[in-house]
Write an enzyme that holds these catalytic residues in place. Structure first.
Site, PDB file in Angstrom:
ATOM      1  N   ASP A  67       0.811  -1.231   0.000  1.00 56.66           N
ATOM      2  CA  ASP A  67       0.000   0.000   0.000  1.00 56.66           C
ATOM      3  C   ASP A  67       0.842   1.279   0.000  1.00 56.66           C
ATOM      4  OD1 ASP A  67       0.782  -0.439   2.587  1.00 56.66           O
ATOM      5  OD2 ASP A  67      -1.148   0.053   3.489  1.00 56.66           O
ATOM      6  N   ASP A 115       1.933 -10.095   3.224  1.00 60.13           N
ATOM      7  CA  ASP A 115       0.925  -9.914   4.277  1.00 60.13           C
ATOM      8  C   ASP A 115      -0.518 -10.139   3.840  1.00 60.13           C
ATOM      9  OD1 ASP A 115       2.787  -9.325   6.227  1.00 60.13           O
ATOM     10  OD2 ASP A 115       2.876  -7.214   5.644  1.00 60.13           O
ATOM     11  N   ARG A 146       2.396  -7.388  11.085  1.00 60.33           N
ATOM     12  CA  ARG A 146       2.415  -6.290  12.067  1.00 60.33           C
ATOM     13  C   ARG A 146       1.011  -5.724  12.288  1.00 60.33           C
ATOM     14  NH1 ARG A 146       7.522  -4.600  10.080  1.00 60.33           N
ATOM     15  NH2 ARG A 146       6.497  -3.437   8.434  1.00 60.33           N
TER      16      ARG A 146
HETATM   17  P1  ATP Z   1       5.086  -3.704   2.280  1.00 66.67           P
HETATM   18  O1  ATP Z   1       3.611  -3.940   2.438  1.00 66.67           O
HETATM   19  O2  ATP Z   1       5.812  -4.921   1.887  1.00 66.67           O
HETATM   20  O3  ATP Z   1       5.701  -2.946   3.423  1.00 66.67           O
HETATM   21  P2  ATP Z   1       4.850  -1.199   0.864  1.00 66.67           P
HETATM   22  O4  ATP Z   1       4.747  -0.867  -0.580  1.00 66.67           O
HETATM   23  O5  ATP Z   1       3.653  -0.866   1.713  1.00 66.67           O
HETATM   24  O6  ATP Z   1       5.241  -2.721   0.971  1.00 66.67           O
HETATM   25  P3  ATP Z   1       6.352   0.976   2.063  1.00 66.67           P
HETATM   26  O7  ATP Z   1       7.752   1.031   2.578  1.00 66.67           O
HETATM   27  O8  ATP Z   1       5.249   1.393   2.955  1.00 66.67           O
HETATM   28  O9  ATP Z   1       6.148  -0.498   1.482  1.00 66.67           O
HETATM   29  O10 ATP Z   1       6.272   1.916   0.756  1.00 66.67           O
HETATM   30  C1  ATP Z   1       7.221   1.784  -0.299  1.00 66.67           C
HETATM   31  C2  ATP Z   1       7.658   3.130  -0.755  1.00 66.67           C
HETATM   32  O11 ATP Z   1       6.546   3.860  -1.312  1.00 66.67           O
HETATM   33  C3  ATP Z   1       8.201   4.064   0.328  1.00 66.67           C
HETATM   34  O12 ATP Z   1       9.539   3.780   0.678  1.00 66.67           O
HETATM   35  C4  ATP Z   1       8.080   5.419  -0.355  1.00 66.67           C
HETATM   36  O13 ATP Z   1       9.151   5.657  -1.243  1.00 66.67           O
HETATM   37  C5  ATP Z   1       6.794   5.243  -1.171  1.00 66.67           C
HETATM   38  N1  ATP Z   1       5.712   5.916  -0.435  1.00 66.67           N
HETATM   39  C6  ATP Z   1       5.011   5.442   0.621  1.00 66.67           C
HETATM   40  N2  ATP Z   1       4.153   6.367   1.089  1.00 66.67           N
HETATM   41  C7  ATP Z   1       4.324   7.464   0.303  1.00 66.67           C
HETATM   42  C8  ATP Z   1       3.760   8.782   0.271  1.00 66.67           C
HETATM   43  N3  ATP Z   1       2.828   9.168   1.155  1.00 66.67           N
HETATM   44  N4  ATP Z   1       4.191   9.646  -0.659  1.00 66.67           N
HETATM   45  C9  ATP Z   1       5.129   9.288  -1.574  1.00 66.67           C
HETATM   46  N5  ATP Z   1       5.714   8.061  -1.579  1.00 66.67           N
HETATM   47  C10 ATP Z   1       5.321   7.178  -0.675  1.00 66.67           C
END
Ligand code: ATP
Length: 327
Positions: free
Chosen positions: A107, A132, A176
């Site tokens: 997400d 997850d 988590r």
């Molecule tokens: P997982 O579920 O495996 O943790 P994820 O995609 O949710 O995967 P995150 O680390 O939350 O992993 O997000 C990946 C990347 O997306 C972040 O490191 C950031 O670069 C980008 N990102 C997240 N939130 C934002 C935001 N609000 N604005 C811009 N970029 C974002």
């Protein structure tokens, strides 16, 4: 099909998940089928900012469908959360004339893609890659099936020693914020009790179960605890039980990062292949700012806004049945 898109970029972002390589392969092969050029963006948004971009062709994704991790690497990027960071990322894409993106991640990745797409008008399709399984807009995420099979295999091994020594084992699995991994692992491994972030009051029911076991001198039991449960994880749950039942030979095992690795299961490879291909076809059909997924066996495209804000529920049937099956 629209012929506006000619060059697409693909990247993996956030936590790695088994099956990401199968998704990358599907993106590259499908794009090639439709005569598109594909560029691999290395290390997620961070690599996009730094211009770590390289053309990848059909043969470059040979022999990766069975490999865990991601050949494009992954990263978390604080810079991408800033306007300047995203501007630099856009300029990197322009240097390669990339006019569409496939973002594989969770997400956070979708949130970044939504903002980036709105700012620069570039079409982006998200592919759900996270162990997850907590993404709305798809019944299953890529990596989840492999993670639960890894967890089950570990619990089966622990069960052998728990049984032989009449021991109580607390096994902590990943999750988590959500208990998808814990719930499936618990049901699939025949656990005596399952602790989930979504639930409260499991400690009282565990005490009841253990009281009965104690009377029968059956101390052997497997308890599955999600890392984000409301009691502080397996170590804390075990501590509370030890205080109440000092006679129990209680042990804790945290499966940890083992759950992220390994060769993807067939289910994950097939899911990743369909979703990777559908991401490319979605871009060609004019979809943008949407995540592709499979819901009730149908390929669906869910707006990022919805995929990020809506919540996928755990199966109520599994939650209801868990204590019945553990009697
Ligand atoms: P997982 O579920 O495996 O943790 P994820 O995609 O949710 O995967 P995150 O680390 O939350 O992993 O997000 C990946 C990347 O997306 C972040 O490191 C950031 O670069 C980008 N990102 C997240 N939130 C934002 C935001 N609000 N604005 C811009 N970029 C974002």
């Amino acid at each position: 099909m629209s012929n506006e898109i000619k060059r697409i970029g693909v990247f993996s972002s956030g936590g790695d998940a088994p099956g990401m390589n199968a998704a990358i392969r599907a993106v590259v092969r499908t794009a090639s089928y439709y005569d598109l050029h594909v560029y691999g963006i290395y290390q997620g948004y961070e690599g996009m900012i730094e211009g770590k971009i390289k053309r990848i062709e059909t043969r470059d994704v040979g022999n990766i469908i069975h490999r865990g991790g991601t050949i494009l690497k992954t990263a978390r990027s604080e810079k991408f959360k800033t306007k300047e960071g995203r501007q630099a990322a856009f300029e990197s894409l322009q240097a390669f004339n990339i006019d569409g993106l496939v973002a594989i991640g969770g997400d956070g990745t979708y949130t970044g893609a939504k903002i980036f797409g709105e700012e620069f008008g570039i079409p982006i399709i998200g592919v759900p890659g996270t162990i997850d399984n907590d993404l709305y807009g798809t019944d299953y995420t890529i990596g989840y099936d492999t993670a639960i099979n890894t967890a089950i295999e570990a619990v089966d091994k622990i069960r052998d020693t728990a049984d032989s020594h009449n021991r109580l084992f607390f096994v902590e699995v990943m999750g988590r914020d959500t208990g998808f991994i814990a719930l499936s692992t618990g049901i699939g491994s025949g656990a005596g009790s399952i602790f989930l972030p979504e639930l409260k009051g499991e400690m009282d029911s565990l005490f009841e179960v253990l009281k009965k076991s104690y009377k029968r001198n059956k101390l052997f039991n497997i308890i599955i605890v999600a890392e984000g449960d409301n009691n502080g994880g397996a170590t804390e749950v075990a501590k509370a039980v030890k205080e109440k039942f000092p006679d129990f030979d209680a042990r804790v095992t945290i499966i940890g990062h083992l759950q992220r690795g390994g060769s993807p299961t067939c289910r994950d490879r097939v899911l990743a292949s369909i979703l990777g291909a559908s991401a490319v076809e979605g871009l060609l059909n004019g979809h943008k700012a949407e995540a592709v997924g499979i819901v009730n066996h149908e390929i669906v495209y869910t707006p990022f806004e919805e995929a990020i804000t809506k919540h996928k529920e755990l199966s109520k049937d599994l939650i209801r049945l868990a204590p019945i099956l553990a009697l």
